[in-house]
Design a protein around this motif. Structure first.
Motif, PDB file in Angstrom:
ATOM      1  N   PHE A 137      50.954  30.541  65.723  1.00  0.00           N
ATOM      2  CA  PHE A 137      52.327  30.080  65.526  1.00  0.00           C
ATOM      3  C   PHE A 137      52.937  29.835  66.906  1.00  0.00           C
ATOM      4  O   PHE A 137      53.688  30.652  67.421  1.00  0.00           O
ATOM      5  CB  PHE A 137      53.121  31.114  64.725  1.00  0.00           C
ATOM      6  N   ASP A 138      52.588  28.688  67.481  1.00  0.00           N
ATOM      7  CA  ASP A 138      52.930  28.395  68.871  1.00  0.00           C
ATOM      8  C   ASP A 138      54.086  27.404  69.036  1.00  0.00           C
ATOM      9  O   ASP A 138      54.430  27.045  70.146  1.00  0.00           O
ATOM     10  CB  ASP A 138      51.707  27.858  69.597  1.00  0.00           C
ATOM     11  N   ARG A 139      54.694  26.971  67.950  1.00  0.00           N
ATOM     12  CA  ARG A 139      55.812  26.014  68.017  1.00  0.00           C
ATOM     13  C   ARG A 139      57.080  26.684  67.509  1.00  0.00           C
ATOM     14  O   ARG A 139      57.018  27.648  66.745  1.00  0.00           O
ATOM     15  CB  ARG A 139      55.517  24.778  67.151  1.00  0.00           C
ATOM     16  N   GLN A 140      58.232  26.152  67.915  1.00  0.00           N
ATOM     17  CA  GLN A 140      59.522  26.649  67.461  1.00  0.00           C
ATOM     18  C   GLN A 140      60.171  25.577  66.578  1.00  0.00           C
ATOM     19  O   GLN A 140      60.343  24.442  67.003  1.00  0.00           O
ATOM     20  CB  GLN A 140      60.436  26.956  68.652  1.00  0.00           C
ATOM     21  N   VAL A 141      60.515  25.944  65.368  1.00  0.00           N
ATOM     22  CA  VAL A 141      61.155  25.040  64.416  1.00  0.00           C
ATOM     23  C   VAL A 141      62.597  25.499  64.227  1.00  0.00           C
ATOM     24  O   VAL A 141      62.838  26.647  63.874  1.00  0.00           O
ATOM     25  CB  VAL A 141      60.413  25.037  63.065  1.00  0.00           C
ATOM     26  N   THR A 142      63.543  24.593  64.472  1.00  0.00           N
ATOM     27  CA  THR A 142      64.956  24.914  64.327  1.00  0.00           C
ATOM     28  C   THR A 142      65.518  24.153  63.132  1.00  0.00           C
ATOM     29  O   THR A 142      65.385  22.935  63.053  1.00  0.00           O
ATOM     30  CB  THR A 142      65.744  24.535  65.599  1.00  0.00           C
ATOM     31  N   PHE A 143      66.123  24.880  62.209  1.00  0.00           N
ATOM     32  CA  PHE A 143      66.708  24.303  60.999  1.00  0.00           C
ATOM     33  C   PHE A 143      68.198  24.071  61.218  1.00  0.00           C
ATOM     34  O   PHE A 143      68.889  24.917  61.791  1.00  0.00           O
ATOM     35  CB  PHE A 143      66.496  25.239  59.807  1.00  0.00           C
ATOM     36  N   TYR A 144      68.680  22.928  60.734  1.00  0.00           N
ATOM     37  CA  TYR A 144      70.091  22.554  60.879  1.00  0.00           C
ATOM     38  C   TYR A 144      70.691  22.255  59.523  1.00  0.00           C
ATOM     39  O   TYR A 144      70.025  21.745  58.636  1.00  0.00           O
ATOM     40  CB  TYR A 144      70.232  21.304  61.754  1.00  0.00           C
ATOM     41  N   ASP A 145      71.983  22.558  59.400  1.00  0.00           N
ATOM     42  CA  ASP A 145      72.751  22.209  58.210  1.00  0.00           C
ATOM     43  C   ASP A 145      73.638  21.029  58.569  1.00  0.00           C
ATOM     44  O   ASP A 145      74.269  21.026  59.620  1.00  0.00           O
ATOM     45  CB  ASP A 145      73.608  23.390  57.761  1.00  0.00           C
ATOM     46  N   THR A 146      73.664  20.033  57.721  1.00  0.00           N
ATOM     47  CA  THR A 146      74.495  18.860  57.976  1.00  0.00           C
ATOM     48  C   THR A 146      75.793  19.003  57.206  1.00  0.00           C
ATOM     49  O   THR A 146      75.847  18.773  56.011  1.00  0.00           O
ATOM     50  CB  THR A 146      73.776  17.567  57.556  1.00  0.00           C
ATOM     51  N   GLY A 147      76.823  19.394  57.905  1.00  0.00           N
ATOM     52  CA  GLY A 147      78.140  19.529  57.296  1.00  0.00           C
ATOM     53  C   GLY A 147      79.008  18.364  57.704  1.00  0.00           C
ATOM     54  O   GLY A 147      78.670  17.578  58.582  1.00  0.00           O
ATOM     55  N   GLU A 148      80.155  18.261  57.070  1.00  0.00           N
ATOM     56  CA  GLU A 148      81.064  17.184  57.391  1.00  0.00           C
ATOM     57  C   GLU A 148      81.964  17.608  58.545  1.00  0.00           C
ATOM     58  O   GLU A 148      82.563  18.685  58.532  1.00  0.00           O
ATOM     59  CB  GLU A 148      81.905  16.838  56.166  1.00  0.00           C
ATOM     60  N   GLU A 149      82.049  16.771  59.553  1.00  0.00           N
ATOM     61  CA  GLU A 149      82.902  17.056  60.695  1.00  0.00           C
ATOM     62  C   GLU A 149      84.349  16.704  60.346  1.00  0.00           C
ATOM     63  O   GLU A 149      84.615  15.673  59.744  1.00  0.00           O
ATOM     64  CB  GLU A 149      82.441  16.242  61.905  1.00  0.00           C
ATOM     65  N   HIS A 150      85.279  17.598  60.728  1.00  0.00           N
ATOM     66  CA  HIS A 150      86.686  17.348  60.443  1.00  0.00           C
ATOM     67  C   HIS A 150      87.540  17.883  61.593  1.00  0.00           C
ATOM     68  O   HIS A 150      87.109  18.727  62.360  1.00  0.00           O
ATOM     69  CB  HIS A 150      87.101  17.994  59.114  1.00  0.00           C
ATOM     70  N   TYR A 151      88.744  17.400  61.673  1.00  0.00           N
ATOM     71  CA  TYR A 151      89.648  17.805  62.752  1.00  0.00           C
ATOM     72  C   TYR A 151      90.408  19.062  62.341  1.00  0.00           C
ATOM     73  O   TYR A 151      90.991  19.134  61.261  1.00  0.00           O
ATOM     74  CB  TYR A 151      90.646  16.686  63.081  1.00  0.00           C
ATOM     75  N   ASP A 152      90.391  20.075  63.212  1.00  0.00           N
ATOM     76  CA  ASP A 152      91.124  21.312  62.983  1.00  0.00           C
ATOM     77  C   ASP A 152      92.327  21.340  63.928  1.00  0.00           C
ATOM     78  O   ASP A 152      92.161  21.492  65.132  1.00  0.00           O
ATOM     79  CB  ASP A 152      90.229  22.514  63.235  1.00  0.00           C
ATOM     80  N   PRO A 153      93.555  21.185  63.392  1.00  0.00           N
ATOM     81  CA  PRO A 153      94.723  21.133  64.267  1.00  0.00           C
ATOM     82  C   PRO A 153      94.990  22.446  65.003  1.00  0.00           C
ATOM     83  O   PRO A 153      95.559  22.439  66.091  1.00  0.00           O
ATOM     84  CB  PRO A 153      95.871  20.787  63.316  1.00  0.00           C
ATOM     85  N   THR A 175      66.005  29.584  64.060  1.00  0.00           N
ATOM     86  CA  THR A 175      64.793  29.102  64.723  1.00  0.00           C
ATOM     87  C   THR A 175      63.656  30.045  64.374  1.00  0.00           C
ATOM     88  O   THR A 175      63.791  31.262  64.528  1.00  0.00           O
ATOM     89  CB  THR A 175      64.988  29.039  66.246  1.00  0.00           C
ATOM     90  N   LEU A 176      62.543  29.481  63.901  1.00  0.00           N
ATOM     91  CA  LEU A 176      61.400  30.277  63.471  1.00  0.00           C
ATOM     92  C   LEU A 176      60.131  29.849  64.198  1.00  0.00           C
ATOM     93  O   LEU A 176      59.957  28.661  64.486  1.00  0.00           O
ATOM     94  CB  LEU A 176      61.163  30.104  61.970  1.00  0.00           C
ATOM     95  N   PRO A 177      59.220  30.780  64.485  1.00  0.00           N
ATOM     96  CA  PRO A 177      57.911  30.393  65.005  1.00  0.00           C
ATOM     97  C   PRO A 177      57.113  29.722  63.886  1.00  0.00           C
ATOM     98  O   PRO A 177      57.216  30.112  62.719  1.00  0.00           O
ATOM     99  CB  PRO A 177      57.270  31.715  65.439  1.00  0.00           C
ATOM    100  N   ALA A 178      56.337  28.689  64.250  1.00  0.00           N
ATOM    101  CA  ALA A 178      55.635  27.928  63.217  1.00  0.00           C
ATOM    102  C   ALA A 178      54.302  27.397  63.721  1.00  0.00           C
ATOM    103  O   ALA A 178      54.075  27.259  64.917  1.00  0.00           O
ATOM    104  CB  ALA A 178      56.497  26.766  62.750  1.00  0.00           C
ATOM    105  N   ASN A 179      53.442  27.105  62.770  1.00  0.00           N
ATOM    106  CA  ASN A 179      52.198  26.397  63.005  1.00  0.00           C
ATOM    107  C   ASN A 179      52.416  24.989  62.468  1.00  0.00           C
ATOM    108  O   ASN A 179      52.795  24.825  61.310  1.00  0.00           O
ATOM    109  CB  ASN A 179      51.045  27.087  62.273  1.00  0.00           C
ATOM    110  N   VAL A 180      52.193  23.979  63.305  1.00  0.00           N
ATOM    111  CA  VAL A 180      52.475  22.594  62.928  1.00  0.00           C
ATOM    112  C   VAL A 180      51.201  21.769  63.046  1.00  0.00           C
ATOM    113  O   VAL A 180      50.528  21.796  64.081  1.00  0.00           O
ATOM    114  CB  VAL A 180      53.574  21.991  63.828  1.00  0.00           C
ATOM    115  N   THR A 181      50.872  21.029  61.984  1.00  0.00           N
ATOM    116  CA  THR A 181      49.722  20.127  61.999  1.00  0.00           C
ATOM    117  C   THR A 181      50.126  18.800  61.363  1.00  0.00           C
ATOM    118  O   THR A 181      51.069  18.735  60.578  1.00  0.00           O
ATOM    119  CB  THR A 181      48.521  20.711  61.220  1.00  0.00           C
TER     120      THR A 181
END
Length: 103
Positions: A3-19, A33-39
């Protein structure tokens, strides 16, 4: 299995303005971020599964369970984004088959 690679998971949320903060908040959020084996998925298997051998698909195996909800992932901090095609849970590891996205 290494498990020599690093996999980072992202959530796609809606960007909005916070006053209150006087800036845009939300958008893509890093989950874990998790260690992973990738092929790579082979040409024959890619043609069988996706009907196209040009489709860049990867098999990602992790020891730890990935998040339940995520939008895309990145490998080793690379700029390419991958989305989920198939998810499996065999006996030992969590297996994801992902494909590269153009977004």
């Amino acid at each position: 299995m290494i498990f020599d690679r690093q996999v980072t998971f992202y959530d796609t949320g809606e960007e909005h303005y916070d006053p209150k903060q006087r800036k845009y908040v939300g958008g893509d959020e890093e989950l874990v971020t998790l260690p992973a084996n990738v092929t790579d998925v082979g040409v024959e298997k890619s043609a069988q599964v996706f009907g196209d051998y040009k489709h860049r698909a990867l098999v990602i195996r992790t020891v730890y369970e990935p998040p339940k909800q995520w939008g895309y992932l990145k490998l080793d901090g690379d700029s390419r984004k991958y989305v989920l095609n198939t998810y499996r849970k065999p006996l030992k590891y969590f297996t994801l088959i992902v494909g590269e996205t153009n977004e």
